[in-house]
Design an enzyme around this catalytic site. Structure first.
Site: not given
Ligand code: CP3
Length: 345
Positions: A30, A39, A76, A151
């Site tokens: 984002r 998105r 994700d 989770y």
């Molecule tokens: O790294 C990259 O660019 C590839 C994509 C990727 C995402 N999530 C996209 C995402 C990867 C590798 C992840 C990993 C992920 N997801 C982890 C492990 C890494 C870390 O951060 O510790 C975890 C714990 C998650 C679970 C998760 N997904 C959470 C807690 C959230 C919400 C966080 C937030 O900032 O809102 C997500 C959503 C998420 N995954 C987004 C993205 C770009 C934001 C969603 C959106 O576009 O609204």
């Protein structure tokens, strides 16, 4: 193709490099206006994950816009859990409508065939490889079993992990049963990614650092070892293992079978190198908050990290955790340029 092998892959296997490769966790996200635009087209976060064309587009954005050395597929860690029967939504952060609390909840989880339930991940990887050719390597990833379990048991994000902690300590047999199923699913899911073209693979064990080493060894370590032992592509597809807050676990992490250990920003790269740098390569570890500072401060901190590693191969530059959505993309660009400029051998 060993002399033409990508910088990222050579660094992961400690082969000679002309400079340090750099990519960033959550680089497709984002903080980029272009991501927010795509998105919107996809309608929702899960809609974007399930649309291989749009997901490939956002995966490639940071390569063009920021200049990183690798593309991580857009997805994700939680999406493969839908294939096990988990009811996932991302309305306000990740949520499961059917959290795992009992033995029969665990029994009801199925081990999916990833080509059926995660078909869009196979498609995005194929599309990325076709679109990128030799331009940049493609990184696949999965959540590690404990991080996924947290989770599933909490029903979403958590600060305290109270339900997960009581499940693992009060009923270790249930913890193990859940971890066994997640381990089997993860091996299949990561091998599916390797078969479909992932050139490096990262296992995110974001929350495993909540355990003291003794309990990590009991509850988590054997499962992570089993995953790395079960993966295809040993010696050609590097495996990265990341824990947020895992500095007390570094010696154990280096014994899991991973080629690269991902550090968060609180660990000292020099100390970590002294401890495990002879066994594994290291990835990291700029404090993500430094990207809110002026670009000359960013450059200073980049140089400091590069100096801690020195000129040997075996370091992949990254942040210590995912990039925040409020970061100015110019600042990330400055970080990437600083790595490229100051790490030349
Ligand atoms: O790294 C990259 O660019 C590839 C994509 C990727 C995402 N999530 C996209 C995402 C990867 C590798 C992840 C990993 C992920 N997801 C982890 C492990 C890494 C870390 O951060 O510790 C975890 C714990 C998650 C679970 C998760 N997904 C959470 C807690 C959230 C919400 C966080 C937030 O900032 O809102 C997500 C959503 C998420 N995954 C987004 C993205 C770009 C934001 C969603 C959106 O576009 O609204």
């Amino acid at each position: 193709m060993s002399e033409n092998e990508h910088l990222l892959i050579r660094a992961a296997f400690k082969k000679p490099v002309e400079r340090t490769p750099v990519w960033v966790m959550r680089q497709a996200g984002r903080y980029l206006a272009e991501y927010r635009e795509t998105r919107k087209q996809a309608g929702s976060f899960l809609g974007l994950c399930r649309n291989p064309e749009l997901a490939a587009e956002v995966s490639i954005q940071p390569l063009d816009l920021v200049g990183v050395d690798a593309v991580i597929m857009f997805s994700d860690i939680l999406t493969p859990l839908e294939g096990m029967g988990m009811d996932l939504n991302f309305d306000n952060g990740p949520k499961f409508n059917n959290p795992i609390r009992t033995s029969s909840d665990i029994d009801a989880l199925t081990i999916p065939d990833p080509s059926e339930t995660s078909w869009y991940v196979g498609e995005i990887l194929n599309l990325l490889r076709k679109t990128l050719g030799e331009r940049a390597p493609v990184i696949g990833f999965a959540g590690a079993p404990f991080t996924l379990a947290s989770y599933m048991v909490e029903g979403g994000s958590s600060k305290l992990f109270s339900k997960t902690t009581s499940l693992f300590y009060n009923t270790p047999e249930l913890g193990k049963k859940l971890m066994d199923k997640l381990t089997e699913m993860t091996i299949n899911y990561m091998n599916y990614q390797i078969e479909n073209g992932a050139q490096m693979i990262q296992l995110f064990d974001t929350w495993a650092g909540i355990f003291p080493a003794e309990d990590y060894r009991k509850f988590v370590f054997p499962h992570v070892c089993k995953i790395f032992a079960g993966l295809k592509g040993k010696g050609t597809v590097p495996r990265v293992y990341y824990i947020n807050g895992g500095h007390h676990l570094l010696a154990d992490m280096a014994k899991t079978g991973a080629d690269v250990i991902g550090l968060d920003w609180k660990a000292d790269l020099g100390d970590a190198k002294a401890l495990i740098g002879d066994k594994v390569a290291l990835q990291g570890n700029l404090n993500p908050n430094i990207l809110f500072c002026d670009v000359d401060k960013i450059e200073e901190r980049v140089i400091s990290i590069l100096n801690k590693w020195g000129k040997d191969s075996g370091h992949i530059f990254n942040l210590g955790h995912g990039i925040d959505k409020e970061v100015n993309p110019d600042h990330l660009r400055a970080m990437v340029q600083a790595v490229k400029k100051h790490s030349v051998r």
